[in-house]
Design a protein around this motif. Structure first.
Motif, PDB file in Angstrom:
ATOM      1  N   ARG A 248      15.416 -40.207   1.350  1.00  0.00           N
ATOM      2  CA  ARG A 248      13.961 -40.180   1.188  1.00  0.00           C
ATOM      3  C   ARG A 248      13.276 -40.703   2.440  1.00  0.00           C
ATOM      4  O   ARG A 248      13.767 -41.630   3.087  1.00  0.00           O
ATOM      5  N   LEU A 249      12.140 -40.122   2.756  1.00  0.00           N
ATOM      6  CA  LEU A 249      11.391 -40.515   3.941  1.00  0.00           C
ATOM      7  C   LEU A 249      10.862 -41.938   3.799  1.00  0.00           C
ATOM      8  O   LEU A 249      10.264 -42.298   2.795  1.00  0.00           O
ATOM      9  N   VAL A 250      11.084 -42.744   4.833  1.00  0.00           N
ATOM     10  CA  VAL A 250      10.556 -44.099   4.902  1.00  0.00           C
ATOM     11  C   VAL A 250       9.413 -44.186   5.904  1.00  0.00           C
ATOM     12  O   VAL A 250       8.371 -44.774   5.623  1.00  0.00           O
ATOM     13  N   ASP A 251       9.587 -43.563   7.071  1.00  0.00           N
ATOM     14  CA  ASP A 251       8.561 -43.666   8.104  1.00  0.00           C
ATOM     15  C   ASP A 251       8.759 -42.569   9.135  1.00  0.00           C
ATOM     16  O   ASP A 251       9.884 -42.077   9.331  1.00  0.00           O
ATOM     17  N   GLU A 252       7.665 -42.185   9.783  1.00  0.00           N
ATOM     18  CA  GLU A 252       7.691 -41.289  10.931  1.00  0.00           C
ATOM     19  C   GLU A 252       6.817 -41.893  12.020  1.00  0.00           C
ATOM     20  O   GLU A 252       5.669 -42.259  11.769  1.00  0.00           O
ATOM     21  N   VAL A 253       7.372 -42.034  13.211  1.00  0.00           N
ATOM     22  CA  VAL A 253       6.632 -42.607  14.332  1.00  0.00           C
ATOM     23  C   VAL A 253       6.695 -41.624  15.489  1.00  0.00           C
ATOM     24  O   VAL A 253       7.776 -41.149  15.864  1.00  0.00           O
ATOM     25  N   ASN A 254       5.544 -41.324  16.062  1.00  0.00           N
ATOM     26  CA  ASN A 254       5.488 -40.404  17.193  1.00  0.00           C
ATOM     27  C   ASN A 254       5.900 -41.124  18.476  1.00  0.00           C
ATOM     28  O   ASN A 254       5.268 -42.090  18.889  1.00  0.00           O
ATOM     29  N   ILE A 255       6.985 -40.658  19.084  1.00  0.00           N
ATOM     30  CA  ILE A 255       7.452 -41.160  20.388  1.00  0.00           C
ATOM     31  C   ILE A 255       7.337 -39.980  21.347  1.00  0.00           C
ATOM     32  O   ILE A 255       8.263 -39.166  21.446  1.00  0.00           O
ATOM     33  N   PRO A 256       6.230 -39.844  22.049  1.00  0.00           N
ATOM     34  CA  PRO A 256       5.993 -38.621  22.833  1.00  0.00           C
ATOM     35  C   PRO A 256       7.093 -38.333  23.834  1.00  0.00           C
ATOM     36  O   PRO A 256       7.561 -39.215  24.548  1.00  0.00           O
ATOM     37  N   TYR A 257       7.553 -37.084  23.839  1.00  0.00           N
ATOM     38  CA  TYR A 257       8.524 -36.541  24.795  1.00  0.00           C
ATOM     39  C   TYR A 257       9.913 -37.174  24.663  1.00  0.00           C
ATOM     40  O   TYR A 257      10.728 -37.061  25.569  1.00  0.00           O
ATOM     41  N   MET A 258      10.213 -37.832  23.542  1.00  0.00           N
ATOM     42  CA  MET A 258      11.553 -38.373  23.333  1.00  0.00           C
ATOM     43  C   MET A 258      12.537 -37.226  23.132  1.00  0.00           C
ATOM     44  O   MET A 258      12.350 -36.374  22.272  1.00  0.00           O
ATOM     45  N   VAL A 259      13.609 -37.216  23.920  1.00  0.00           N
ATOM     46  CA  VAL A 259      14.610 -36.171  23.786  1.00  0.00           C
ATOM     47  C   VAL A 259      15.818 -36.673  23.014  1.00  0.00           C
ATOM     48  O   VAL A 259      16.497 -35.905  22.336  1.00  0.00           O
ATOM     49  N   GLU A 260      16.109 -37.954  23.106  1.00  0.00           N
ATOM     50  CA  GLU A 260      17.187 -38.565  22.341  1.00  0.00           C
ATOM     51  C   GLU A 260      16.941 -40.062  22.288  1.00  0.00           C
ATOM     52  O   GLU A 260      16.283 -40.629  23.165  1.00  0.00           O
ATOM     53  N   GLY A 261      17.426 -40.691  21.243  1.00  0.00           N
ATOM     54  CA  GLY A 261      17.223 -42.121  21.096  1.00  0.00           C
ATOM     55  C   GLY A 261      17.869 -42.652  19.844  1.00  0.00           C
ATOM     56  O   GLY A 261      18.138 -41.898  18.907  1.00  0.00           O
ATOM     57  N   GLN A 262      18.142 -43.954  19.831  1.00  0.00           N
ATOM     58  CA  GLN A 262      18.754 -44.603  18.677  1.00  0.00           C
ATOM     59  C   GLN A 262      18.144 -45.972  18.485  1.00  0.00           C
ATOM     60  O   GLN A 262      17.809 -46.670  19.451  1.00  0.00           O
ATOM     61  N   VAL A 263      18.018 -46.369  17.206  1.00  0.00           N
ATOM     62  CA  VAL A 263      17.553 -47.701  16.852  1.00  0.00           C
ATOM     63  C   VAL A 263      18.738 -48.658  16.921  1.00  0.00           C
ATOM     64  O   VAL A 263      19.839 -48.349  16.461  1.00  0.00           O
ATOM     65  N   ARG A 264      18.497 -49.817  17.488  1.00  0.00           N
ATOM     66  CA  ARG A 264      19.553 -50.826  17.614  1.00  0.00           C
ATOM     67  C   ARG A 264      20.054 -51.257  16.239  1.00  0.00           C
ATOM     68  O   ARG A 264      19.253 -51.422  15.309  1.00  0.00           O
ATOM     69  N   PRO A 265      21.360 -51.422  16.044  1.00  0.00           N
ATOM     70  CA  PRO A 265      21.859 -51.933  14.766  1.00  0.00           C
ATOM     71  C   PRO A 265      21.167 -53.241  14.402  1.00  0.00           C
ATOM     72  O   PRO A 265      21.087 -54.165  15.218  1.00  0.00           O
ATOM     73  N   GLY A 266      20.658 -53.301  13.183  1.00  0.00           N
ATOM     74  CA  GLY A 266      19.850 -54.424  12.761  1.00  0.00           C
ATOM     75  C   GLY A 266      18.368 -54.172  12.875  1.00  0.00           C
ATOM     76  O   GLY A 266      17.559 -54.890  12.299  1.00  0.00           O
ATOM     77  N   GLY A 267      17.974 -53.110  13.624  1.00  0.00           N
ATOM     78  CA  GLY A 267      16.574 -52.738  13.755  1.00  0.00           C
ATOM     79  C   GLY A 267      15.884 -53.471  14.893  1.00  0.00           C
ATOM     80  O   GLY A 267      16.478 -54.253  15.627  1.00  0.00           O
ATOM     81  N   GLY A 268      14.604 -53.185  15.052  1.00  0.00           N
ATOM     82  CA  GLY A 268      13.788 -53.895  16.016  1.00  0.00           C
ATOM     83  C   GLY A 268      13.534 -53.143  17.307  1.00  0.00           C
ATOM     84  O   GLY A 268      12.401 -53.031  17.748  1.00  0.00           O
TER      85      GLY A 268
END
Length: 449
Positions: A248-268
């Protein structure tokens, strides 16, 4: 002259009346002392005044959390434009060394009756999940008991390494479209299939809810949260999409021109890179640049020089992430100040971390095509990076083969959940879409410390 006795009689009567009056006064005082007394808190002049109404409060009424039976409304997608980044300076760079040590134990193989295009280890570590054509299977690590999980409407989608922290995998599925452009009845255009695993039991699959944007590059950063990238195209509408363990969707955040990326384990923190832009930047992002973004405060750090590369592949312990730069492929510490370069031109930011964060594995598959069309030979190698020892090892033969011959070219390295095995497809150059050979399909190796 009146007689004296009458005067004495009047005096006696007057005295009796006085005594009776004094006695009556004493009795009245005594009775008054026994009556309840009424206390008046306001001045006498205000007793008969009109009552003044109480002042009306201007504060909003208190709010109360919903009861456990109430369902909270779905979150509203968030759109943010980030401030100008702060350049990271004083970077410490060191290099890994190559080694001729094999560093692996004996091979074991998994045979398959059909070519396999993608595979991953199940979160429980006791099963493999793989795709062949449009069918999703699971089997035991030795290849036994292959069992169909689901058959899709069309061709397969990629099984990505999600680094799960629980017992769930989320499979991105793009449903087929009808001739009129819509999805089949009951099937969303895009959604996540939820596959749950229990040790010693077959996995279960349920179709997740409809999503406005089904993300790719999914990676778990908590047992109940995974984030991925959805790209709108070249106009800077890329989204960081976060879902829960039920898809289920929790959140959507616009990161302009992001081609790839990952959230750090634990978040933040988000480690990401930008793509080339065809319009004027709307947030100061330089193309092909690496950034660290604090998802709580909006602080953004520029990790590489403008146009100098990017990436964002976090180690499971959150201490390192991978980027490409003008120095090649590098491990970057979580604060961005320490770099360790990998001296191999074949190294890739798609390298797969072992769950214990000790190893990296990446594959090199090159084709030699003299005329640009006909592939005459292939080479396939798998490399293991020992991060604590700062060593890179080639664990394959580097065989070359013409399309008419049979060879074991290594492809798609994956780590077992306990980091004890490195597994990969035995890639057949004659197989369309870079799929496995018929036998063996999957090879397991045990790295040495």
């Amino acid at each position: 002259m009146q007689p004296k006795p009458r005067q004495n009689k009047n005096t006696a009567l007057l005295r009796a009346l006085l005594l009776a009056s004094m006695a009556a006064l004493v009795i009245w005082v005594a009775l008054a002392a026994q009556r309840p007394r009424k206390t008046v808190d306001v001045p006498a002049q205000s007793r008969d005044a009109a009552q003044v109404p109480a002042p009306v409060s201007t504060e909003p009424p208190p709010t109360f959390p919903p009861s456990p039976t109430e369902v909270a409304p779905p979150p509203t997608p968030t759109v943010k434009i980030w401030p100008t980044p702060v350049q990271i300076r004083d970077i410490t760079v060191s290099a890994m060394s190559t080694t001729s040590e094999v560093g692996v134990g004996q091979k074991t193989t998994v045979n398959s009756a059909v070519p396999i295009s993608h595979f991953i280890w199940a979160p429980t570590g006791d099963k493999l999940v793989y795709l062949t054509g449009n069918k999703l299977y699971w089997c035991n690590p030795d290849g036994s008991n292959p069992t169909l999980i689901v058959q899709y409407d069309e061709g397969d989608d990629e099984l990505e390494e999600q680094m799960p922290m629980g017992n769930t995998l989320l499979i991105r599925h793009i449903g087929r479209l009808l001739p009129g452009g819509g999805p089949p009845p009951g099937r969303a255009p895009s959604h996540l299939d939820v596959i749950r695993f229990t040790p010693g039991q077959p996995p279960t699959l349920q179709e997740g809810p409809d999503l406005p944007h089904a993300p790719m590059q999914l990676r778990w950063w908590s047992p109940t949260r995974a984030s991925g990238v959805w790209q709108a195209g070249s106009e800077g509408g890329e989204l960081l999409v976060t879902v829960d363990q039920d898809g289920r969707l929790v959140d959507e955040v616009n990161i302009p021109y992001m081609v790839e990326g990952q959230v750090r384990p634990g978040g933040g923190w988000l480690a990401y890179s930008t793509n080339y832009q065809v319009t004027n930047p709307i947030d100061g992002s330089s193309p092909n640049t690496g950034y660290l973004l604090n998802l709580n405060t909006g602080q953004r750090l520029q990790v590489t020089q403008a146009g100098g590369g990017g990436g964002g592949n976090w180690s499971p312990d959150g201490n390192w992430f991978l980027i490409s730069s003008n120095l090649g492929i590098a491990l970057v510490s979580a604060d961005g100040h320490q770099w360790v370069t990998i001296p191999d031109p074949a190294a890739s930011i798609d390298a797969v971390w072992s769950p214990n964060s000790r190893y990296l594995a990446y594959a090199e598959v090159n084709d030699q095509s003299p005329d640009g069309h006909v592939i005459t030979s292939w080479t396939g190698k798998v490399h293991i990076v020992n991060v604590p020892q700062r060593k890179v090892t080639d664990v394959s033969d580097g065989k070359s083969a013409a399309p008419s011959t049979d060879s074991e070219i290594m492809w798609q390295p994956k780590w077992s959940r306990d980091s004890s095995l490195i597994s990969f497809l035995s890639f057949d150059p004659r197989c369309p879409f870079e799929c496995s050979k018929l036998s063996p399909a999957i090879i397991h190796m045990a790295p040495t410390p």
